[in-house]
Motif scaffolding. Structure first.
Motif, short mmCIF file in Angstrom:
data_model
loop_
_atom_site.label_atom_id
_atom_site.label_comp_id
_atom_site.label_asym_id
_atom_site.label_seq_id
_atom_site.Cartn_x
_atom_site.Cartn_y
_atom_site.Cartn_z
N ARG A 153 -0.56 -0.45 7.62
CA ARG A 153 -1.92 -0.91 7.41
C ARG A 153 -2.49 -1.38 8.73
NH1 ARG A 153 -1.53 -5.54 4.74
NH2 ARG A 153 -3.74 -5.60 4.23
N ALA A 154 -3.76 -1.06 8.97
CA ALA A 154 -4.33 -1.37 10.28
C ALA A 154 -5.81 -1.66 10.15
CB ALA A 154 -4.12 -0.20 11.25
N GLY A 155 -6.28 -2.53 11.05
CA GLY A 155 -7.70 -2.75 11.25
C GLY A 155 -8.09 -2.16 12.59
N VAL A 156 -9.18 -1.42 12.63
CA VAL A 156 -9.60 -0.68 13.83
C VAL A 156 -11.03 -1.06 14.16
CG1 VAL A 156 -9.88 1.59 14.88
CG2 VAL A 156 -8.05 1.21 13.21
N ALA A 157 -11.27 -1.32 15.43
CA ALA A 157 -12.63 -1.62 15.90
C ALA A 157 -12.80 -1.06 17.30
CB ALA A 157 -12.88 -3.12 15.89
N MET A 158 -14.04 -0.74 17.65
CA MET A 158 -14.37 -0.21 18.97
C MET A 158 -15.48 -1.06 19.57
SD MET A 158 -15.70 3.60 20.09
CE MET A 158 -14.25 4.39 19.41
N TRP A 166 -10.77 -6.59 19.97
CA TRP A 166 -9.70 -7.37 19.33
C TRP A 166 -10.27 -8.28 18.24
CZ3 TRP A 166 -8.02 -12.31 18.44
CH2 TRP A 166 -6.65 -12.51 18.23
N ALA A 167 -11.37 -8.95 18.56
CA ALA A 167 -11.98 -9.87 17.58
C ALA A 167 -12.52 -9.13 16.37
CB ALA A 167 -13.09 -10.67 18.27
N LEU A 168 -13.21 -8.01 16.60
CA LEU A 168 -13.81 -7.27 15.48
C LEU A 168 -12.75 -6.62 14.60
CD1 LEU A 168 -16.82 -5.65 17.37
CD2 LEU A 168 -16.91 -7.49 15.66
N CYS A 179 -17.49 -2.06 12.43
CA CYS A 179 -16.38 -2.16 13.37
C CYS A 179 -16.71 -1.48 14.69
CB CYS A 179 -15.13 -1.53 12.76
SG CYS A 179 -15.28 0.23 12.41
N ILE A 180 -17.93 -1.07 14.89
CA ILE A 180 -18.37 -0.41 16.13
C ILE A 180 -19.40 -1.31 16.80
CG2 ILE A 180 -19.33 1.65 17.17
CD1 ILE A 180 -16.71 2.13 15.72
N ALA A 197 -11.12 -16.00 17.20
CA ALA A 197 -11.23 -14.58 17.53
C ALA A 197 -11.29 -14.33 19.03
CB ALA A 197 -12.47 -13.99 16.87
N LEU A 198 -11.40 -15.41 19.83
CA LEU A 198 -11.40 -15.27 21.29
C LEU A 198 -10.00 -15.32 21.88
CD1 LEU A 198 -14.47 -17.50 22.24
CD2 LEU A 198 -14.34 -15.00 22.13
N ARG A 199 -8.97 -15.22 21.05
CA ARG A 199 -7.57 -15.21 21.49
C ARG A 199 -7.19 -16.52 22.18
NH1 ARG A 199 -7.48 -9.90 25.03
NH2 ARG A 199 -9.51 -10.78 25.59
#
Length: 536
Positions: A153-158, A166-168, A179-180, A197-199
């Motif tokens: 399972r994965a979340g993908v954002a560009m 990374w945050a999105l 996610c774009i 979300a800023l790590r």
């Protein structure tokens, strides 16, 4: 505009463990309750104090209120029926590296996300390449769907920066246009996301929330100097730097798992190719596609790698090397055949192939007037033969002697891989020494005139030979700075080239000298004779 894809691998250690357990499970064995997603399951490992902690959790365990880093004892007190198995972070890291290589079907630059100990995701640099896969939304959906098919399972954002992507991927809207992010929309899309979300580490997040800074948008109007001074994590990275990285104001370097090749050719298909004949047919097109840019730039390849991307999420590869740079597609295809295309593990079929030039050098024209045409052809034929033998047998099986700075015959050369080396010529007057040496030298019983005379008769391998002609001695002093393997002191050698009455020619030596090195004492060794080779 830079385009970075962040792939968040949800429960990656759990997915790796499940895949390994399912492969090891026998058909007749009872079902493992840990494989049932309805049962709370956790992977545990020991921390630096020796306590067992929860390393990874499945959704059922998280829904029951467990969290990563919690001790196993506390978790079992909360959920007695929790199923625990030992974690294997090294296996997770190996699987993530293999997944990064598999992801090169979309980008030649794939990096491991260092967050979460380097086991949470990947970064793909898709700058200028999204249109090859139907656009940014299509490629993001394709990456997510292919990972789901492979069991992850994965979340993908560009986004334009690794921090924003990374945050999105973790807190943005899943799928669709959410996610774009572009340069124009990244600021507004990041604004409603939480500050974690800023790590940032937990201490910095807790401190920011104490000041009422719960969303990234809350940071926009704040004075930057105060934020940088008050909020800094354990690694010395302040909150303002993380914010600038996410918005694209500060650069952030990514280290690819494999250096991206300058020259590569690839093909992808809707239907997997499951036979070697189909792979070879497509390889014929790939070598032609790769040769064209090399010819254009005046370059030649010395190493090629063919990577096949399997439909089950794995990869398989085959590499060939050449002694001289080249760009002849026919020669490349022949080398891959010699290396054995049958070594490729096709699995359920390949849906993409990539051919890369791993080592490239400029193609320089040779001076034809200084060598004859026959010598040039002979050198090219020898190089081609070495390339084919190396591709078929392996680089460590095709060797060539290399001169060594030593006057002792057994140390005067060593064997090295022949690939990329030119044959060396003998500098000892050709024929004065045998081509092959006896290793080790064999003992000889000789009758010779003292103190330095050549042997008149010698017995070797139980056969007595009478010497008719002799030449020598060639005296070799010991290399006193190099001890012998058997701890015996090296002594002076006198070499002779002799011919017997049957026409045989031999190269033998006397170890030790009469007089100065041998006084006849019982503890000293007398000079001895040895056969070191047969002359042609």
């Amino acid at each position: 505009m830079r385009r970075i894809v962040s792939v968040w691998l949800i429960d990656w250690p759990i997915a790796v463990w499940r895949r390994s357990a399912m492969r090891a499970r026998r058909p007749a064995s009872p079902p493992d309750p840990a494989l049932d997603p309805k049962n709370p399951f956790a992977l545990v490992r020991k921390n630096n104090r020796g306590a067992a902690i929860l390393y990874a959790l499945n959704p059922a365990a998280r829904a029951a209120g467990l969290r990563r880093g919690q001790t196993q004892a506390d978790a079992l007190a909360m959920i007695p029926h929790l199923i625990c198995r030992p974690a294997d972070p090294e296996a997770d890291a190996r699987a993530l590296t293999a997944l990064a290589v598999w992801a090169e079907r979309w980008s030649p630059s794939v990096s491991v996300d260092p967050a979460g100990g380097g086991l949470e995701g990947l970064f793909l640099d898709l700058t200028g390449a999204a249109h090859l896969f139907g656009g940014e939304t299509a490629v993001a959906a394709q990456i997510r769907d292919r990972l789901v098919e492979a069991g992850a399972r994965a979340g993908v954002a560009m986004a334009p920066s690794p921090g924003a992507a990374w945050a999105l991927a973790r807190w943005g809207q899943g799928g669709g246009e959410g996610c774009i992010a572009s340069d124009e929309t990244v600021r507004s899309l990041l604004a409603p996301l939480p500050v974690e979300a800023l790590r940032l580490d937990d201490r910095t997040v807790m401190q920011a929330r104490r000041f009422g800074l719960k969303r990234i948008g809350d940071l926009y109007p704040m004075p930057r100097a105060g934020l940088a001074r008050r909020f800094r994590d354990g690694d010395g990275v302040d909150l303002v730097q993380r914010l600038d990285q996410a918005l694209g104001f500060a650069g952030e370097a990514l280290t690819p798992v494999r250096p991206p090749p300058k020259y590569r050719a690839w093909q992808a298909w809707m239907e997997p190719v499951g036979d070697i004949e189909g792979v070879e047919a497509r390889l014929t097109e790939l070598v032609a596609d790769l040769s064209a840019p090399l010819v254009r730039d005046g370059q030649g390849a010395k190493a090629l790698t063919l990577t096949g991307f399997r439909s089950d999420g794995g990869t398989t590869s085959l590499s060939v090397r050449m002694g001289r740079p080249g760009r002849d597609a026919g020669i490349w295809l022949r080398l891959f055949r010699e290396a054995g295309l049958g070594r490729l593990e096709l699995g359920f079929g390949l849906d993409a192939l990539m051919l890369t030039a791993d080592a490239v050098e400029a193609m320089t024209a040779r001076q034809g007037a200084l060598e004859t045409e026959a010598e040039a052809k002979q050198a090219e034929s020898l190089a081609a033969l070495i390339d084919r033998l190396t591709a078929r047998l392996g680089e460590d099986r095709v060797l060539m002697p290399e001169p060594v700075e030593s006057w002792l015959p057994e140390r005067a050369e060593r064997w090295r891989p022949a690939l990329g080396r030119s044959p060396t010529t003998r500098e000892d007057g050709g024929g004065r020494r045998p081509v092959l040496l006896l290793d080790p030298p064999e003992p000889v019983e000789a009758i010779a005139e003292l103190p330095d005379g050549a042997p008149a008769r010698f017995t070797w391998r139980r056969l007595s030979r009478r010497v008719t002609r002799a030449d020598g001695p060639e005296r070799l002093s010991p290399e006193w700075w190099r001890p012998r393997p058997d701890d015996r002191q090296m002594r002076t050698r006198d070499y002779y080239r002799v011919e017997d009455d049957a026409g045989g020619r031999y190269w033998l030596f006397r170890e030790g000298l009469y007089g100065r090195e041998y006084s006849g004492a019982a503890e000293e060794r007398a000079p001895s004779w040895w056969m070191h080779g047969v002359l042609s």
